[in-house]
Design an enzyme around this catalytic site. Structure first.
Site, PDB file in Angstrom:
ATOM      1  N   ARG A  52       0.675  -1.177  -0.563  1.00 52.01           N
ATOM      2  CA  ARG A  52       0.144   0.015  -0.272  1.00 52.01           C
ATOM      3  C   ARG A  52       0.884   1.513   0.191  1.00 52.01           C
ATOM      4  NH1 ARG A  52      -1.498   2.396   4.583  1.00 52.01           N
ATOM      5  NH2 ARG A  52      -2.045  -0.019   5.770  1.00 52.01           N
ATOM      6  N   TYR A 104     -16.155  16.174 -16.971  1.00 53.50           N
ATOM      7  CA  TYR A 104     -16.202  15.194 -16.731  1.00 53.50           C
ATOM      8  C   TYR A 104     -17.420  15.428 -15.699  1.00 53.50           C
ATOM      9  CZ  TYR A 104     -15.640  10.200 -15.585  1.00 53.50           C
ATOM     10  OH  TYR A 104     -16.394   9.085 -15.265  1.00 53.50           O
ATOM     11  N   ASP A 176      -7.276  18.123 -16.222  1.00 49.20           N
ATOM     12  CA  ASP A 176      -7.358  17.121 -16.307  1.00 49.20           C
ATOM     13  C   ASP A 176      -6.983  16.422 -17.967  1.00 49.20           C
ATOM     14  OD1 ASP A 176      -8.526  14.613 -17.596  1.00 49.20           O
ATOM     15  OD2 ASP A 176     -10.653  14.511 -15.592  1.00 49.20           O
ATOM     16  N   LYS A 201      -8.425   4.434 -19.747  1.00 47.03           N
ATOM     17  CA  LYS A 201      -9.010   5.489 -21.068  1.00 47.03           C
ATOM     18  C   LYS A 201      -7.368   5.207 -21.852  1.00 47.03           C
ATOM     19  CE  LYS A 201     -12.338   6.641 -18.710  1.00 47.03           C
ATOM     20  NZ  LYS A 201     -12.138   7.626 -18.960  1.00 47.03           N
TER      21      LYS A 201
HETATM   22  C1  LIG Z   1     -12.955   8.750 -17.248  1.00 45.74           C
HETATM   23  C2  LIG Z   1     -12.559  10.249 -16.623  1.00 45.74           C
HETATM   24  C3  LIG Z   1     -12.770  10.064 -15.697  1.00 45.74           C
HETATM   25  C4  LIG Z   1     -12.753   9.870 -14.671  1.00 45.74           C
HETATM   26  O1  LIG Z   1     -11.694   8.245 -14.471  1.00 45.74           O
HETATM   27  P1  LIG Z   1     -12.107   7.132 -14.432  1.00 45.74           P
HETATM   28  O2  LIG Z   1     -10.344   6.114 -13.879  1.00 45.74           O
HETATM   29  O3  LIG Z   1     -13.586   6.467 -14.774  1.00 45.74           O
HETATM   30  O4  LIG Z   1     -12.172   7.222 -12.134  1.00 45.74           O
HETATM   31  C5  LIG Z   1     -12.148  11.769 -14.853  1.00 45.74           C
HETATM   32  N1  LIG Z   1     -11.542  12.386 -16.116  1.00 45.74           N
HETATM   33  C6  LIG Z   1     -11.871  12.894 -17.394  1.00 45.74           C
HETATM   34  C7  LIG Z   1     -11.577  12.622 -18.442  1.00 45.74           C
HETATM   35  C8  LIG Z   1     -12.241  10.595 -17.623  1.00 45.74           C
HETATM   36  O5  LIG Z   1     -12.606  10.641 -18.531  1.00 45.74           O
END
Ligand SMILES: *Cc1c(COP(=O)(O)O)cnc(C)c1O
Length: 378
Positions: A52, A104, A176, A201
């Protein structure tokens, strides 16, 4: 120019390949052990104590992501939202967070439903207008949260300009950058303090890993707080997911190149289609953020949205007819996805009801074009 002397493509091609001193294995094996032995004197000779806290495979991924974004440090989490949570937990109670009006939806939900009751304040602004951002700043604004291109309207934010505003306001800027990972975009080079990724992603890239990461320009006291929260609160990325992410990173540059090419072709096709009312893709010259995107991105990404000329039912009917595009949420995999965004976001979504979002994959572009073409026929 990047801080590393080697090109990002080279860094990526060798991600997770540090020949194992014990066996010579070219690909580092995943280290699944949760615990690590002490020397007779009680010390930890390899620096690892308990997974962890730190784990060799997670560590390898964190180092790779830090170099990829040009940052000094990275912390990897169990999901993108766990990374977002750790960042918000690192703020002092009473802080104000400024987020874009198109963001998001999970981030807005997290602020509204979790952090508002824990002492954070937030508000929104149109991040395509820096004067509007400036006007929305408050004396207690400690974090400016940008997302570019944004989800699902592909708005483009001028990151260098926003970084300047953030510095003047003594607020941190986090970007982000999930929709435009390196080599396409590197927010730290443009003055951001932190980058957030959903590893789920493009970075892992195969729709089979959940993960998130925060990369910091400086390994400062604020990052130390994020690291403490990661290790203490424990929403860590597991070693096998870290290993799969390293595996995905090795093909990131070529995947993105092909995905962006396909997206460009599809955006042009949709723009000229009589049943399409509007296309949102920063690679189109008429997109309001096109010039900024050209300046701050190496390519325009592989996400696009479009409005069907009709209502929600007609948009859903188009999605219902696709055969190559799979109907699913998420993005960044090798397979192309189509999604009716308003119905997953649920009220009070601001997404147009006739909007469909596409994540463009690696299929032959002619098959994608033919699929959308037949789906748009009645
Ligand atoms: C999918 C996504 C997230 C969240 O990520 P998770 O891995 O699903 O928790 C945050 N920001 C954007 C732009 C995303 O496409």
């Amino acid at each position: 120019m990047y801080h590393d002397r080697i090109h990002l493509e080279t860094l990526l091609a060798k991600a997770g390949c540090e020949p194992d001193p014990a066996t010579g294995a070219v690909v580092s094996p995943p280290c699944l052990s949760t615990t690590f032995t002490r020397a007779p004197d009680g010390s930890y000779p390899h620096g690892y104590i308990y997974s962890r806290h730190d784990n060799p495979t997670r560590h390898q991924l964190e180092d790779t992501l830090a170099r990829l974004e040009g940052g000094q440090a990275c912390a990897a989490f169990a999901s993108g939202m766990a990374a977002a949570t750790a960042l918000l937990q690192a703020l002092e109670p009473g802080s104000h967070v400024l987020i874009p009006d198109d963001v998001y939806y999970g981030v807005r939900n997290l602020l509204e439903n979790v952090f508002t009751s824990q002492g954070l304040h937030y508000s929104t602004a149109d991040f395509t207008d820096l004067e509007a951002v400036q006007a929305a700043l408050r004396p207690n604004t400690r974090l400016i949260w940008a997302e570019t291109p944004s989800n699902p309207l592909l708005k483009i934010t001028d990151l260098a300009g926003l970084a300047h505003l953030a510095r003047e306001a003594e607020a941190r800027l986090v970007v982000d950058s999930t929709w435009a990972p390196p080599p396409i975009q590197r927010p730290l080079d443009l003055g951001a303090d932190l980058v957030l990724h959903s590893l789920t992603k493009y970075l892992s890239g195969h729709s089979d890993v959940m993960g998130g990461a925060l990369i910091a320009r400086e390994a400062d006291d604020f990052f130390a707080r994020i690291r403490m929260i990661q290790q203490t609160a424990g929403a860590v990325l597991d070693p096998f997911s870290a290993w799969l992410t390293l595996r995905g990173l090795r093909t990131l540059a070529v995947r993105l190149q092909r995905q962006c090419e396909n997206a460009r072709r599809l955006a042009a096709f949709l723009r000229d289609h009589p049943r399409v009312k509007r296309v949102y893709y920063p690679g189109l010259p008429e997109h309001p953020g096109h010039e900024i995107a050209r300046r701050q991105m190496r390519d325009f990404g592989a996400m696009l949205s479009f409005e069907v000329d009709g209502d929600a039912a007609q948009a859903l009917a188009v999605a219902a007819r696709t055969r190559v595009f799979l109907r699913a949420t998420s993005l960044g995999g090798t397979e192309s996805l189509i999604e009716h965004r308003a119905s997953i976001e649920t009220p009070p979504t601001r997404t147009p009801p006739n909007l469909l979002r596409l994540s463009i994959g690696l299929e032959h572009v002619d098959d994608l074009l033919a699929d959308l073409s037949q789906a748009l026929e009645d």
